[in-house]
Design a protein around this motif. Structure first.
Motif: not given
Lengths: 78, 78, 78, 78, 78, 78
Positions: A61, A65, B60-68, C75, A68
């Motif tokens: 994780i 992070e 983990h998922i939040v990290a991925l969504e946040f990257a976008t 985006y 990004t």
């Protein structure tokens, strides 16, 4: 209101080292938002720190992070 | 029709903190779309919040969504 | 021949909400291509919707598909 | 020598649908390179197609391969 | 203060080989920050090195860290 | 000193097929660096090649390594 998910409310850091620290903090703050009970989190912290697979999941994780944050800082290229 | 998967139907947010909140919401709304039964979700929320590996999966998922979301906001560079 | 993996054979959508819907559909169509038997899939859908870790795995995949769709749509910046 | 890992030895496809098909094939060809025995793979295919978590793992990998292929094709923007 | 998370406090390396070494080190330093007890880490290292799934998890994280480092170095294109 | 983590110490390859081969090799060399004992690795190779989930994990990592290599080669666009 103080930011509770992104310390300083910014992805910009002076160095990669600070970027890495921010990645660790941001990862922790999501855990905190999902499980606000400090006592429960304290117990889970033990699980993270002592399980091999758990530690790797934490590392995973933080890597995400950091990707990004590194892009946000244009990789601190000088 | 109101958007049910992306609050405000936009990835643009004013700050990283709000971007992080959006990432959490978007992750939750996919769970809701896959399991629309509120009673089941309520029970699962307990599982997420108390299992060490579960919490890490959420992170983990939040990290991925946040990257976008961060890319969509050009990392809120000022 | 009708496309069976990408509805409309395009990654372009009008809004983030529709992009998210496309991400869900594209994720499902890969499952369908791997397990074409509707009866088996029906049973598995129950497993997905009721297991905490399963639901998170679904959320994870949708986040990944959405990242690609969001990039394809620049985006939805206006 | 014929390519055995990337059909056509190119990431360029005419449409997203074909890009998706290529992603599935490329994912399979890595499995084939790691486990060349057809009999073993045949047995494992059953496992993939009938386990809920397995199917999601397949979907996950295809999403990753597709992200690369989509970028290679500049998302088939017209 | 010496950096403890990013050796040299920079993502820039002379070659891909050195980039890969940095990726391994950065992954390890996150584990170290999460579990500072050397004795515990020593025991876990055995687990990583001997479990098939563990080794793959390590490989997974290094791949992610390396993706960021490679981008930081513009892929060492000459 | 010969590079031991990136064959040829370069991410540039002539074709996608060779890029894919490099991805497989780079993934293996991380495993080798983490578990240098050939006898142990030989045993684990059996585990990878015969477990359904293991094979998918291998495929997952190769997809990630390849994403970086493909970007390094500007996707071999002609």
């Amino acid at each position: 209101m103080d930011p509770t998910l992104v310390p300083g409310n910014s992805l910009v850091t002076a160095t990669p080292e600070e970027g890495r620290q921010l990645a660790i903090k941001m990862a922790r703050l999501i855990i905190k938002a999902t499980q606000p009970d400090e006592t429960v989190r304290e117990k889970l912290r033990d699980v993270y720190a002592n399980g091999a697979s758990m530690l790797l999941q934490v590392g995973h994780i933080v890597a995400l992070e950091f990707a990004t944050i590194a892009a946000a800082n244009r990789y601190w290229r000088t």
